[in-house]
Design an enzyme around this catalytic site. Structure first.
Site, PDB file in Angstrom:
ATOM      1  N   SER A 649       0.815  -1.221   0.000  1.00 47.03           N
ATOM      2  CA  SER A 649       0.000   0.000   0.000  1.00 47.03           C
ATOM      3  C   SER A 649       0.844   1.265   0.000  1.00 47.03           C
ATOM      4  O   SER A 649       0.314   2.353  -0.243  1.00 47.03           O
ATOM      5  CB  SER A 649      -0.937   0.003   1.217  1.00 47.03           C
ATOM      6  OG  SER A 649      -0.188   0.061   2.411  1.00 47.03           O
ATOM      7  N   LYS A 692      -6.220   5.013   8.131  1.00 45.98           N
ATOM      8  CA  LYS A 692      -5.056   5.760   7.657  1.00 45.98           C
ATOM      9  C   LYS A 692      -5.348   7.254   7.579  1.00 45.98           C
ATOM     10  O   LYS A 692      -4.533   8.085   8.008  1.00 45.98           O
ATOM     11  CB  LYS A 692      -4.624   5.221   6.289  1.00 45.98           C
ATOM     12  CG  LYS A 692      -4.033   3.820   6.349  1.00 45.98           C
ATOM     13  CD  LYS A 692      -3.730   3.268   4.960  1.00 45.98           C
ATOM     14  CE  LYS A 692      -3.125   1.872   5.044  1.00 45.98           C
ATOM     15  NZ  LYS A 692      -2.857   1.288   3.721  1.00 45.98           N
TER      16      LYS A 692
END
EC number: 3.4.21.53
Length: 790
Positions: A649, A692
């Site tokens: 990611s 996040k």
């Protein structure tokens, strides 16, 4: 221009409740309680199929993560199905008169095992009473004495005859404790030893010959006496047996008539009667009365191994501790006088015996905790029979005397509950697993956010409130619960089926409402419950944020730096997951080493992360090495990351850092980046996007929101956003921003404020663009290396 095109609108950051979605209710009390299991249509159909299939091998493995309600559902549905089925029979263990080491296993209709056990106990009591009276009665003593007197008379007649013969032969017969003696007589007087020796030799020889004849006759009488004693004992024994037969026959006939439909029991009763008749005598009765430690009738008892008298339908057994002996029973031992012994009454059943004819529910992780349990269960299912055998009996180097009952035919459906990891592991390593567990019931963690499921969610909330005696939720509170369900599902279009976590918030929200004296639970109480739960779990997150604010962990949220990008990762403490910003840096220089990831080199990075880094080489080659060799040495790393990294990611963030370093263009530190990238430069979705974003927002908020800060995410992850109300409010006020992109070029322009550049027909990039600067730098590296080596 790219800023406006990629900025995510506020209404897409969190799927909020719409009034029409809950128009069917005002509170959770308005919706009837749930009757069916929600959100698991596939699992429900698979379970129904597995329960309906009665063929061998169609046992069931229920797979799914914790908290989806699978254990509760399985117990409920299995109990419902089992209630419609027949009750299986009882199982009894009986003494085996032909082979005492192998007790007989006999089945009876449900409830009859208990009656049979009671009938046999009553029989034993009747035998004890009847036989005691039989051998203590006067009639018995008279009959016995008649036999003994006849024997005594015969012995007396024989001795009288011997005495007469002795007199006729010139002897007097004397008897004592030592035996029978003959003394010679002359002139009617016994001879002394001296007188006997003074007799003429011919006279002594005559006496001796007559004495031998008398002694021979004495031996014959003694032998005949012993034979008569044995004959008398035999006659008494026959008399005893006949009396026992006459006394007990009505008792046995009554039981034989009662159990006339069960041939094995009839045979057992007849063997028992024969055993009793052969052993019982007055002497036996006396010894049994004197020695209470020896139960004369123990072999006539019934060991009721499985009793289904109180079972409704097929049995459903949930074994929470499935170690070997709990599953398969055991043979217990009794210690006496330094030795151990056992018998068939000390055989204890296991869960498999109790579940026979029905269903056995086990947790996979508990089953495999005992290495013996799984192998024994497979063996029982394959052979379709179960017995009781202590662990290690078949592996002993020196055989020991023990007993092993007859195997019992097994007809049970085993339902294993475990994680998907267990299921796939067993499929790979155990060839028997697929043959024995042919039905897989797969539980989902999410369900579609449809109007029907919204109604089910409200019904679920109402069911919990009714069950726990809690205040009901108003429409605003229900809306927050639904939004929380979508947050758990990490998808705006889904709802979580991990109902244990939903129940926690329901209970805690109700508690906050009660403490505030509210009659209904509203949105403010649900938000408070969620906030308090996060607070209880967020110690590690707050500690990391504190270190960032104090400059111990270096993360910039303002300014611009060349070759430096804020990446985002998710840390999971097991009970709480949160986003953590990390500084990603790239250093590029002339060389042939290519991209070197420091995490991979130091074995702190996983294989997926390494794959993401190698993907960057493919992108660089396709973009900048079509007319020249890719001559580059670069170092990529997560600064101050010591726990290791996995996943791809951050590959887009690493690529931005790399391009920034090559172009010499600074990157805005007010933005953080997440998303993976492929070799074509396309941004790919990632997991944990909500955590996040909130992780970087928390740091920015603590330092002070400037209006320039934000997070760049893959466009495919927009529908995964279920951001907190706080983040949404900040975006609404223009203090924070979320950008969604689909290509690297969009991210370059957001991070640098410069055009990314496009490749023209001549293969060159737009002059003054970031990609043109990168291309120029790589051209410079290639020419420099050629000059250096030339």
């Amino acid at each position: 221009m790219v800023i406006e095109q990629t900025r995510v609108e506020v209404n897409r950051l969190r799927r909020r409740y719409q009034p029409e979605e809950l128009e069917f209710c005002t509170t959770s009390a308005d919706v009837p309680p749930l009757k069916d299991f929600i959100g698991q249509e596939r699992a429900v159909k698979s379970m129904q199929f597995g329960l309906n299939m009665k063929a061998p091998g169609y046992n069931i493995f229920v797979s799914g993560p914790p908290g989806t309600g699978k254990t509760t559902y399985i117990q409920t549905v299995v109990t419902q199905v089992a209630a419609r089925e027949e009750v299986p029979g009882d199982w009894c263990l009986l003494y085996n008169f032909n082979n005492p080491d192998m007790p007989l296993a006999v089945t009876l209709p449900a409830g009859m095992g208990q009656k049979f056990q009671r009938d046999m106990s009553n029989l034993i009591e009747e035998l004890k009473t009847g036989l005691a009276k039989l051998f203590e009665g006067k009639d018995y003593e008279n009959r016995k004495n008649t036999i003994l007197r006849g024997l005594q008379q015969q012995l007396e007649d024989a001795l009288n005859q011997l005495k007469q013969e002795a007199n006729e032969s010139g002897f007097i017969m004397k008897t004592s404790e030592e035996g029978i003696f003959f003394i010679p007589v002359q002139d009617g007087k016994p001879l002394s030893s001296e007188q006997y020796q003074a007799l003429p030799e011919e006279t002594r020889v005559s006496f001796e010959q007559k004495l031998k004849q008398l002694q021979k006759r004495t031996e014959e009488i003694v032998y005949d006496g012993r034979m008569m004693e044995k004959q008398a004992e035999h006659v008494v024994a026959q008399m005893d047996q006949e009396l026992v037969r006459e006394t007990t026959s009505p008792l046995f006939k009554k039981l034989e008539h009662r159990y006339r439909d069960f041939p094995r029991i009839i045979t057992h009763l007849r063997h028992l009667a024969e055993d009793l008749i052969s052993k019982v005598s007055a002497g036996h009765q006396e010894s049994a009365a004197e020695d209470e430690s020896h139960d004369f009738y123990k072999n006539y008892l019934v060991n009721l191994l499985v009793n289904n008298a109180d079972t409704f339908g097929a049995p459903v057994v949930v074994e929470t501790n499935p170690h070997y002996y709990n599953l398969f029973g055991k043979l217990e031992y009794r210690s006496q006088m330094g030795t151990v012994n056992t018998d068939f009454t000390m055989i204890k059943p296991g869960a498999v015996h109790r579940a026979n004819g029905g269903y056995l529910i086990l947790q996979a992780k508990d089953l495999f905790a005992d290495p013996h349990s799984w192998d024994a269960l497979k063996k029982a299912l394959k052979n379709r029979q179960v017995t009781v055998e202590n662990i290690g009996e078949t592996q002993r180097s020196v055989p020991t005397i023990s007993i092993k009952p007859e195997p019992i035919p097994l007809n049970v459906k085993v339902i294993l509950i475990g994680s998907p990891r267990f299921y796939h592991l067993l499929q790979q390593v155990d060839e028997d697993f697929a043959k024995l567990f042919k039905v897989m019931v797969d539980f989902e963690v999410v369900m579609p956010r449809t109007s029907e499921n919204l109604r089910n969610y409200v019904a679920f909330v109402g069911s919990v409130c009714r069950r726990e005696g809690l205040p009901h939720f108003d429409r605003s509170g229900l809306a927050e619960i639904i939004e929380y369900g979508s947050r758990l599902a990490a998808n705006q279009n889904k709802l979580s089926t991990q109902f244990n976590e939903v129940v926690e918030i329901i209970l805690e929200s109700a508690a906050w409402a009660q403490s505030a004296g509210a009659q209904l639970v509203s949105a403010v109480h649900v938000r408070q419950a969620i906030k308090e739960k996060i607070y209880r779990c967020s110690r590690v997150e707050e500690r990391i944020q504190e270190l960032i604010l104090r400059g111990k962990i270096l993360v910039d949220t303002t300014g611009a730096v060349v070759g430096q990008v804020n990446g985002l990762a998710v840390l999971d403490t097991g009970y709480y997951a949160f986003g953590k910003p990390s500084r990603i840096t790239a250093k590029t220089f002339m060389g042939h080493e290519g991209l070197v990831n420091i995490e991979t080199e130091t074995r702190m990075g996983g294989s997926i992360h390494a794959k993401g880094v190698h993907t960057l080489t493919g992108y660089l080659g396709s973009m900048f090495a079509q007319d020249k060799p890719l001559c580059l040495s670069a170092r990529l790393t997560f600064e101050q990351l010591y726990e290791g990294v996995e996943g791809d990611s951050a590959s887009s963030a690493e690529l931005y850092a790399l391009l920034s370093s090559l172009a010499g263009v600074p990157v805005k530190q007010s933005l953080a980046v997440t998303g993976s990238v492929n070799q074509n430069g396309e941004i790919q979705p990632i997991g944990g996007v909500t955590e996040k974003v909130e992780g970087f927002f928390g740091v920015c908020q603590a330092r002070g929101l400037t209006g320039n800060q934000g997070v760049i995410i893959p466009v495919q992850n927009v529908d995964n956003l279920m951001l907190s109300h706080e983040v949404v409010a900040a975006v609404e006020q223009g203090l924070f921003h979320i950008y969604a992109i689909s290509r690297i070029e969009e991210g370059i322009e957001l991070l640098t404020g410069m055009p990314a550049g496009e490749r023209g027909p001549d293969g060159r990039y737009t002059p003054g663009s970031v990609l043109a600067m990168v291309d120029a730098k790589l051209q410079q590296y290639a020419e420099g290396l050629q000059r250096f080596h030339g």
